[in-house]
Enzyme design. Structure first.
Site, PDB file in Angstrom:
ATOM      1  N   ALA A  56     -10.335  17.154 -50.595  1.00 11.97           N
ATOM      2  CA  ALA A  56      -9.454  18.129 -51.241  1.00 11.97           C
ATOM      3  C   ALA A  56     -10.057  18.660 -52.542  1.00 11.97           C
ATOM      4  CB  ALA A  56      -8.087  17.509 -51.487  1.00 11.97           C
ATOM      5  N   HIS A  57      -9.402  19.637 -53.108  1.00 12.33           N
ATOM      6  CA  HIS A  57      -9.927  20.303 -54.309  1.00 12.33           C
ATOM      7  C   HIS A  57     -10.072  19.323 -55.478  1.00 12.33           C
ATOM      8  CE1 HIS A  57      -5.504  21.758 -55.209  1.00 12.33           C
ATOM      9  NE2 HIS A  57      -5.541  20.494 -54.890  1.00 12.33           N
ATOM     10  N   ASN A  58     -11.145  19.548 -56.198  1.00 14.43           N
ATOM     11  CA  ASN A  58     -11.423  18.794 -57.425  1.00 14.43           C
ATOM     12  C   ASN A  58     -11.826  17.340 -57.179  1.00 14.43           C
ATOM     13  OD1 ASN A  58     -10.301  21.145 -58.637  1.00 14.43           O
ATOM     14  ND2 ASN A  58      -8.287  20.230 -58.460  1.00 14.43           N
TER      15      ASN A  58
END
Lengths: 350, 350, 350
Positions: free
Chosen positions: C237-239
């Site tokens: 997922a993001h980050n």
């Protein structure tokens, strides 16, 4: 899409503390923001980062304004206002009208003049692609697909025949919409396929994640209502219905014919078995196994957190004998009751 | 592919109750069927819908014929007969022979004249595509792939070099067949890749779901036997073998070198770890974690159903101390045994 | 890439037992190896197969040399040496320089003359493709993507704008790198999308499995460090940040902003929730649900193995009342303590 702080305050209804002429060009984090960046504080967990922020401005709640060392936009919903301001600073790309020469578009397809069809896209007969819609590179639309105005379909998506997608949707790469549902009748040790003749109907403002799969219905349609948001690698089986504004995090799934209400929040990895009815406003935390219908809004859970392996193993082994443990506990209670009686009445007299 | 009720009864071996001249054009549901639709009743759960059905005819078991207000086809296996009749009414699309001008086909590939190769497909050297097979738009076949007669590969599928796919298979969009298995040797804090030089061999009448992945073998082949059905987002690791007519529901997976028997039913989200042997006719309910070989046909389970969060949390917390609880129970049993002895023999005499 | 046993022994630092002139052409298994095949014995579980092996030679540890009926290469790390020898016998395919005529390459893209761009690939503006890199058929690179030297991107991959991929990586078909992270602010019953303006930065020697998804960061980048290996259907997922040489097996996932250390081993199906920090050298066995940060290297577990369904069900039902069971146990202990006191002091005197 730069804007001054004063413009942002006015447009998004915030109270401005600081220089209205400050130019904001991008979003940043509290910790690393640049001098043309705006950031936000919405979670008190990050409040300690506020005093050392290098952002030009911070969107925050009234209670945090005193602690802010830089300019700020004050609003009771700082996260929502951040999302709106970020969208105005970093707008979604708009369609570049036209059909790439390598795209293969059936003669009977109706492509709006303002729509963009990228390289190597394939668009089947009788498709309709609305105003300002984008069909990404290598994406394939089967016959009779409808794509609403402003919808952006990423590269390498497959949308099978007859699927209807509403307006302003976003479909990320690798998604597959309208493949056959998984239906077979037992046939004396083998399986007879059941034709999947329903479709998929997707409302407006829906977002569908990368490599997510949404199957077509068996007889009627699989339905995704307005505003639903699906993360990556999500599975929506045939005949499912997802109510408006329901959100499903990555790797979650809903089995055949299950109806999920509006505004539900489905945690990552959560799986709902088939033929359930989940009412509106239900939240499942991640990795819940949902086996019963839910008719009461609220939060439901179903995971056991990982532990250091030796400790986990000991508990897991006990779990294998939990029923026996329960029987032994009941035995102990019975014996104790008898003993207590005896101890109060040692000679058995009443 | 319309047919009269009389024709259907004769072709599929049913007893007809009603007008043999009735024309049936499609399948429908019990609840919403139209006057040219046939439906079925196979699950007593839906019997209450029978009396108000608007379908033209219902396929049902002998015991339900009296309750049917419309024409019916009577058979002891109504669901199977429904599947067959539905297939005759809604047949799979057949290949439109020819290679699209935008497809890139290696000179050494052998494409049957009756096969269909769609726009932007890419077919590598020495591939063989059999009679009436369909290679969907944007699908890529690596070198030396074999696709059997009548197999339909959807759009945007990747089949890597040397994979063999049998006859009458269906491969849904986004599936990846023959990517490298996941094999690495530890190399002093890093990983040395192990070449994956085996292939994938897929039998006849196999169905492979959207975005499902089947890895090639490390040395020998990954094998999918005849009649296997895989749902969406299923993972089959290198060297696995799935026995004939085994079925795996969405988001299930089998790790490396595990051999699954024939006619197994693998529930959604179920995962089998590596190097197991599962005998024929095993059923795992959804979301089971399978860590041991199974040599006894039967049903196996492994999930804990989600509960209202506060209740779940209380039990989950107790689980973390289950081993200690078991110890305490054993202590209690010992003390109780001692007490009982004492109470029977309060002075310690025997 | 045939070699003699003598050459292999010299090149890979093994002690040779047997004929140095023996020609080795391929790898094989202990059980089925051919007379030009080399195999290995690294797991004592397979030692019984050694005496009947039909391979030409076996790579094995010093302790196993006496038991080997054929030629052998002796080394303390037979599995690692096998991986290296297998790679020399079966090298990865090298780029065939050139851009296929059907590929669509933006004028501003810089493609190294030694790179290979296959049929129907689409390469956006300002992309850089390094020496000897391969861009597979139907793969789409958005604007500004960087692909390092020697990296091989399989067919039908989507790499979105601005993603940076290092050298010598392998990306398998269907992977999606750089789609939007899943971020929305609640907006009075609906959701306001949060622009995902960060990127994805992937180091050198990374392998990314089929249909795996890696989202771009919200503001900063999602980071995959050198030597990370991701299996199929993995979600990042993001980050998120994955430390160097961390390995994630199929169907595992890491939620937003979680940082995973170096050399971690994430079992299949394991899910880490958002915003955790996992230190270096942590191993999660398969299907662990990780809900807390980990600051101690070691092995962590979280699954309950499937059981025969009737037995499982009994235990699962007891689990639903585990908290009550714990309360009852505590009651029993209290009563017992009282009883014991009474039995020692039957008249209540102290």
């Amino acid at each position: 899409m730069a804007a001054t702080l004063g413009e942002l305050a006015a447009r998004f209804g915030c109270e401005l503390v600081g220089d209205p002429a400050l130019v904001i060009r991008r979003v940043g984090t509290l910790a690393s923001g640049a001098d043309d960046a705006i950031t936000f504080l919405a979670n008190s967990q990050y409040k300690s980062q506020l005093k050392s922020t290098r952002a030009a401005a911070v969107i925050l709640a009234p209670g945090d304004r005193e602690a802010c060392p830089v300019a700020c936009l004050v609003h009771r919903e700082p996260y929502l206002i951040y999302a709106r301001i970020a969208t105005s600073l970093h707008p979604e790309p708009v369609a570049v009208p036209g059909v790439h020469t390598t795209a293969v578009v059936a003669a009977s397809a109706r492509i709006a003049p303002t729509a963009e069809v990228d390289a190597h896209a394939v668009i089947g007969g009788d498709c309709t692609v609305g105003d300002g819609a984008v069909i990404g590179a290598g994406t394939v639309l089967g016959a009779g697909v409808t794509v609403g105005a402003g919808t952006r379909i990423g590269p390498r998506v497959a949308v099978l025949h007859g699927v209807k997608i509403g307006a302003r949707c976003i479909v990320h790469p690798g998604a597959v919409i309208g493949a056959d549902g998984f239906g077979f009748a037992p046939d004396h040790g083998a399986w007879q396929k059941i034709p999947q003749v329903g479709g998929v109907v997707i409302g407006d403002d829906v977002e569908i994640g990368a490599n997510t799969t949404i199957d077509r219905g068996t007889i009627e349609d699989t339905v995704i209502e307005d505003g639903v948001k699906l993360d990556n690698l999500v599975q929506v089986a045939h005949n499912a219905r997802l109510g408006a504004h329901t959100i499903m995090a990555a790797m979650s799934g809903v089995a055949g014919s299950t109806k999920v209400g509006k505004r539900c929040m489905i945690g990552g990895g959560t799986v709902m078995i088939n033929s359930l009815t989940i009412c509106d406003d239900v939240k499942f935390t991640f990795h819940s196994i949902v086996t019963r219908s839910v008719d009461e809004p609220g939060t439901y859970s179903g995971h056991l957190p990982a532990e250091e392996a030796a400790k986990w193993r000991k508990n897991a082994v006990r779990f294998r004998n939990l029923d026996e443990m329960a029987e032994r506990l009941a035995d102990v209670e019975r014996q104790l009751a008898k003993l207590e009686k005896t101890s109060k009445d040692p000679d058995g007299r009443t």
